[in-house]
Design a protein around this motif. Structure first.
Motif, short mmCIF file in Angstrom:
data_model
loop_
_atom_site.label_atom_id
_atom_site.label_comp_id
_atom_site.label_asym_id
_atom_site.label_seq_id
_atom_site.Cartn_x
_atom_site.Cartn_y
_atom_site.Cartn_z
N ALA A 52 -6.80 -5.20 -5.73
CA ALA A 52 -8.30 -4.85 -5.38
C ALA A 52 -8.20 -3.20 -5.46
O ALA A 52 -7.10 -2.77 -4.53
CB ALA A 52 -8.91 -5.42 -4.44
N SER A 53 -9.09 -2.56 -5.69
CA SER A 53 -8.95 -0.87 -5.69
C SER A 53 -9.58 -0.76 -4.05
O SER A 53 -9.31 0.21 -3.55
CB SER A 53 -10.27 -0.49 -6.49
N ASN A 54 -10.25 -1.94 -3.41
CA ASN A 54 -10.83 -1.72 -2.23
C ASN A 54 -11.00 -3.17 -1.52
O ASN A 54 -11.34 -3.96 -2.21
CB ASN A 54 -12.07 -1.04 -2.21
N TYR A 55 -10.15 -3.29 -0.49
CA TYR A 55 -10.19 -4.58 0.34
C TYR A 55 -11.26 -4.86 1.15
O TYR A 55 -11.33 -6.11 1.81
CB TYR A 55 -8.49 -5.09 0.75
N SER A 56 -11.99 -3.97 1.49
CA SER A 56 -12.82 -3.95 2.54
C SER A 56 -14.17 -5.16 2.11
O SER A 56 -14.56 -4.90 0.99
CB SER A 56 -13.88 -2.63 2.76
N THR A 115 -8.29 -5.86 7.21
CA THR A 115 -8.69 -7.51 7.43
C THR A 115 -8.69 -7.99 6.04
O THR A 115 -8.43 -9.28 5.99
CB THR A 115 -9.96 -7.20 8.08
N GLY A 116 -9.45 -7.21 4.98
CA GLY A 116 -9.54 -7.55 3.84
C GLY A 116 -8.23 -8.20 3.30
O GLY A 116 -7.95 -9.07 2.40
N ALA A 117 -7.15 -7.33 3.37
CA ALA A 117 -5.96 -7.41 2.74
C ALA A 117 -5.11 -8.74 3.24
O ALA A 117 -4.45 -9.27 2.65
CB ALA A 117 -5.04 -6.24 3.07
N VAL A 118 -5.18 -8.93 4.68
CA VAL A 118 -4.72 -9.99 5.26
C VAL A 118 -5.51 -11.37 4.87
O VAL A 118 -5.02 -12.25 4.33
CB VAL A 118 -4.67 -10.00 6.97
N GLY A 170 -2.74 -2.82 -2.74
CA GLY A 170 -3.89 -2.02 -2.70
C GLY A 170 -3.99 -0.34 -3.12
O GLY A 170 -4.79 0.19 -2.78
N SER A 171 -2.54 -0.16 -3.79
CA SER A 171 -2.39 1.01 -4.07
C SER A 171 -3.42 1.36 -5.56
O SER A 171 -3.38 0.43 -6.10
CB SER A 171 -0.96 1.15 -4.72
N THR A 172 -3.78 2.42 -5.62
CA THR A 172 -4.59 2.94 -6.51
C THR A 172 -3.90 3.85 -7.36
O THR A 172 -3.05 4.53 -7.21
CB THR A 172 -5.96 3.28 -6.22
N PHE A 186 1.10 -1.15 -0.09
CA PHE A 186 0.02 -0.12 -0.19
C PHE A 186 0.88 1.33 0.10
O PHE A 186 1.31 1.64 1.12
CB PHE A 186 -1.08 -0.09 1.43
N THR A 187 1.15 1.80 -1.05
CA THR A 187 2.06 2.88 -1.35
C THR A 187 1.50 4.08 -1.90
O THR A 187 0.24 4.38 -1.71
CB THR A 187 3.64 2.51 -1.91
N SER A 188 2.01 4.38 -3.01
CA SER A 188 1.19 5.60 -3.85
C SER A 188 1.19 5.40 -5.43
O SER A 188 1.97 4.32 -5.90
CB SER A 188 2.27 6.79 -3.58
#
Length: 241
Positions: free
Chosen positions: A103-107, A217-220, A78-80, A55-57
């Protein structure tokens, strides 16, 4: 479930939230990379890990992903804001016979929201009296606009509503444009609103994140899912949609 050795690529607020969840689930953080520890971002260190969570830039994500793939390590990104280089990353993943989950969002909640958004757009395609628009609200440190989540929502709408041809990141009166309004307000973790308005009534769906815990949580969960796999995956695979 195998206990994972995880590399965190990006150790800001999101990285720290992922660390907390990973440790709670019995995993180990072997490597933490941020702007101050880039000298540790080497193949020799990466190969000690089972998976990297990045998760960076938008400016560094592609190089980070490719570095991990070339080191032979599975990667969750998870970077977009970098998908203009998606084909490049896809090619490297194939060449390395690697494993990538983006994923654009891991939730989990947001991914359910994606499915609701698609279905609602399919229904509204038959009702041109309704004008659709979107609003996304994030904290002021969010570097890209619109958010990756908003772009995913917008692309789902474009795929399912024939009268909409493109999204624009501004208010627009052009009937072919889907307007996305981006607001940056602290301390908002993230709110996404899709609104259909007609002279008779409005229909609105909203997802509001209360903290980063859902994303972490979604990322894990994604990292756990990716073990032993090769290829490119998404949260739809993780959640079985």
């Amino acid at each position: 479930m195998k206990k994972l050795k995880i590399a965190l690529i990006g150790y800001g607020k999101m990285g720290k939230a992922i660390e907390e969840i990973a440790l709670q689930r019995g995993h180990t953080i072997v490597l933490k990379i941020d702007i101050n520890t880039m000298d540790q971002f080497t193949k020799e260190n990466l190969v000690q890990c089972d998976v990297a969570i990045e998760f960076t830039s938008p400016h560094s994500a592609v190089e980070n992903i490719i570095t991990c793939l070339r080191a032979g390590i599975a990667i969750i990104s998870g970077s977009t804001g970098w998908l203009d280089r998606w084909e490049e990353v896809k090619t490297v993943c194939g060449q390395q016979q690697g494993a990538l989950l983006y994923a654009s969002n891991y939730s989990v909640g947001v991914n359910i929201f994606f499915e609701v958004n698609k279905r609602l757009a399919q229904l509204m395609n038959q009702h041109p009296d309704y004008e659709v628009s979107m609003t996304e609200i994030h904290h002021t440190e969010k570097k890209d606009a619109p958010s990756g989540t908003a772009i995913t929502l917008a692309e789902q709408i474009l795929e399912n509503i024939g009268r909409k041809k493109q999204w624009v990141n501004q208010q627009s009166l052009s009937p072919g444009n889907l307007s996305i309004i981006s607001e940056r307000i602290d301390p908002a973790p993230g709110t996404h609103i899709v609104k259909y308005s007609s002279p008779i009534d409005d229909i609105e769906i909203t997802h509001t994140a209360h903290s980063r815990k859902g994303f972490a949580t979604g990322a894990v969960l994604a990292a756990e899912f990716l073990q032993g796999k090769k290829g490119i995956f998404s949260m739809k695979d993780v959640l079985g949609f």
